[in-house]
Design a protein around this motif. Structure first.
Motif, PDB file in Angstrom:
ATOM      1  N   LEU A 160       2.390 -60.604 -45.580  1.00  0.00           N
ATOM      2  CA  LEU A 160       1.762 -59.567 -44.735  1.00  0.00           C
ATOM      3  C   LEU A 160       2.163 -58.251 -45.214  1.00  0.00           C
ATOM      4  O   LEU A 160       1.189 -57.343 -45.177  1.00  0.00           O
ATOM      5  CB  LEU A 160       2.402 -59.671 -43.307  1.00  0.00           C
ATOM      6  N   THR A 163      -0.763 -56.777 -47.331  1.00  0.00           N
ATOM      7  CA  THR A 163      -2.000 -56.566 -46.744  1.00  0.00           C
ATOM      8  C   THR A 163      -2.126 -55.345 -45.938  1.00  0.00           C
ATOM      9  O   THR A 163      -1.169 -54.546 -45.758  1.00  0.00           O
ATOM     10  CB  THR A 163      -2.166 -58.041 -45.603  1.00  0.00           C
ATOM     11  N   THR A 184       1.092 -50.789 -49.222  1.00  0.00           N
ATOM     12  CA  THR A 184       1.923 -50.507 -47.821  1.00  0.00           C
ATOM     13  C   THR A 184       3.282 -49.670 -48.361  1.00  0.00           C
ATOM     14  O   THR A 184       3.800 -48.715 -47.788  1.00  0.00           O
ATOM     15  CB  THR A 184       2.123 -51.795 -47.142  1.00  0.00           C
ATOM     16  N   ASN A 402       1.971 -54.769 -41.035  1.00  0.00           N
ATOM     17  CA  ASN A 402       1.764 -54.677 -42.595  1.00  0.00           C
ATOM     18  C   ASN A 402       3.090 -53.823 -42.746  1.00  0.00           C
ATOM     19  O   ASN A 402       4.027 -53.902 -43.657  1.00  0.00           O
ATOM     20  CB  ASN A 402       0.866 -54.116 -43.162  1.00  0.00           C
TER      21      ASN A 402
END
Length: 436
Positions: A160, A163, A184, A402
């Motif tokens: 995650l 993403t 991220t 995220n």
């Protein structure tokens, strides 16, 4: 072709064929049933699982007009695709491991036949597994639980972080989630709103972990030494009194403390007012809120260390103190040369664990201050928030999944690196003798 080669080739073509060739009929049928079960359950979905993990979906949920009626058209749910894909891939990994063991078993049994030995019967194989391999057999059940209930969620969380799964524009099924690589992490460390919050919360987390660990550890040692001192009567009573804060559930203790430290109506401020000392903003001022959580954590944590140290003190040989008395050692010298080395040797791994636990000490912060007071310079975080409570707010309150996953990875790297490095340096890990 020798028996071992032919058996290995047959087991490669279909699981269990090699065992059937080696005249292990029941064993071969059971192994063949495993592959048959895989073929009829998850193996047909392997391609879709890989596609789902790779693409995270291609079609969003929407509405289409069919004649005069508008109907909702279901789209791909990126998170469901990721979870189901991971489950299928993990099952395939288990199947692959069994497949390889099946080939090796057929090859070894064929090699035994080449050497003139008789293949083991099912009864002999069962007896071998339940005797020699019994630990492996029993460990396989919890290992499967750890694989699917611990490792897979960790892998899911890590994925995650790479993403853009966050509100308001990337929450399925309304919209799809995309892979963004290290974007991220870059946002967390470079965007001013995120980096400022991360640096501030991270700094306070480390300061909190160090102070919380040191105060509870040495506070517990001090209380234990005072109770065990000569001349102190009613030792059992003192032990009982000091263990009460730990015996009471933290939920009750922390909520009670939150009321006691209430700035307007709390009893503590009322007592201060009676003595003309004024009221203190225990939970509303950033500095005093941090002081408060440290004080309350000492109230909860010192009894735990005290009980541990009391057990260690009773295990120290008395003749060492008697020898020190003969040599004319002072009380401080006996503490420095005898008591403290024994305590450190026994508690060093626990001390490291306590530090790691304080980095993730969710209860004290969340139940006492909820991360408040509010800090206008922080993104979704308060002045007393730790990384773990900030992570909680990002997920449960703000749907920044995220970013929360990235922070979770950073917490893991910090705790794991520190714990492994320090634990390997402790004498208890090296199993050295206490007396050189």
């Amino acid at each position: 072709m020798r028996h071992r080669s032919l058996a290995a080739v047959l087991s490669t073509l279909f699981m269990g064929l090699g065992q059937l060739y080696n005249r292990q009929y029941l064993k071969g049928l059971l192994i063949a049933a495993v592959e048959a079960l895989a073929i009829f359950t998850f193996l047909p979905n392997l391609g879709k699982a890989i596609w789902g993990v790779y693409t995270l979906g291609e079609k969003t949920q929407g509405f289409e007009k069919v004649g005069k009626v508008t109907v909702r058209v279901e789209g791909d749910h990126s998170i469901y695709l990721l979870i189901s894909g991971l489950i299928t891939l993990f099952l395939f990994a288990i199947f692959l491991a069994i497949y390889i063991m099946n080939i090796r078993d057929a090859y070894r049994t064929g090699a035994a036949r080449d050497a003139g030995k008789k293949p083991a019967s099912f009864k002999e194989t069962f007896a071998y597994v339940t005797d020699k391999k019994f630990p492996h057999l029993m460990l396989s059940i919890p290992a499967a639980g750890v694989l699917f209930l611990t490792i897979m969620p960790i892998v899911f969380m890590i994925m995650l972080a790479f993403t853009n799964y966050a509100s308001p524009n990337h929450i399925p099924p309304k919209s799809l989630v995309d892979w963004v690589g290290f974007g991220t992490f870059a946002n967390l460390l470079t965007l001013k709103t995120w980096s400022g919050t991360f640096v501030g919360v991270f700094t306070w987390t480390i300061i909190w972990a160090v102070i919380a660990t040191v105060t509870t550890y040495f506070g517990g040692i001090l209380v234990a030494l005072l109770i065990e001192s000569k001349g102190v009567r009613f030792k059992k009573m003192w032990r009982t009194i000091f263990i009460l804060p730990y015996a009471i559930p933290q939920l009750i203790s922390l909520l009670a403390m939150r009321n006691l430290f209430n700035g307007q109506f709390g009893p503590i401020n009322q007592y201060l007012g009676y003595f003309g000392l004024g009221k203190l903003p225990w939970l509303t001022d950033p500095f005093w809120a941090k002081v408060t959580v440290i004080i309350v954590n000492m109230w909860i944590g010192i009894p735990v260390t005290m009980v541990l140290i009391l057990g260690i003190l009773t295990a120290i040989p008395k003749d060492m103190y008697e020898a020190a008395d003969v040599d004319g050692a002072t009380g401080f010298q006996k503490f420095r040369i005898i008591t403290m080395p024994f305590i450190l040797f026994s508690t060093a791994p626990i001390l490291i664990t306590a530090f790691a636990g304080n980095i993730n000490n969710f209860n004290v912060i969340f139940l006492l201050t909820n991360g408040d007071p509010v800090n206008g310079n922080y993104q979704y975080a308060g002045s007393t928030d730790l990384l773990v409570t900030w992570l909680y707010k990002l997920t449960l309150n703000n749907s920044q999944f995220n970013m929360a996953s990235a922070i979770g990875i950073i917490i893991f790297l910090i705790v794991a690196s520190f714990s492994i490095w320090n634990y390997r340096r402790t004498r208890s890990f090296k199993e050295e003798d206490m007396i050189q």
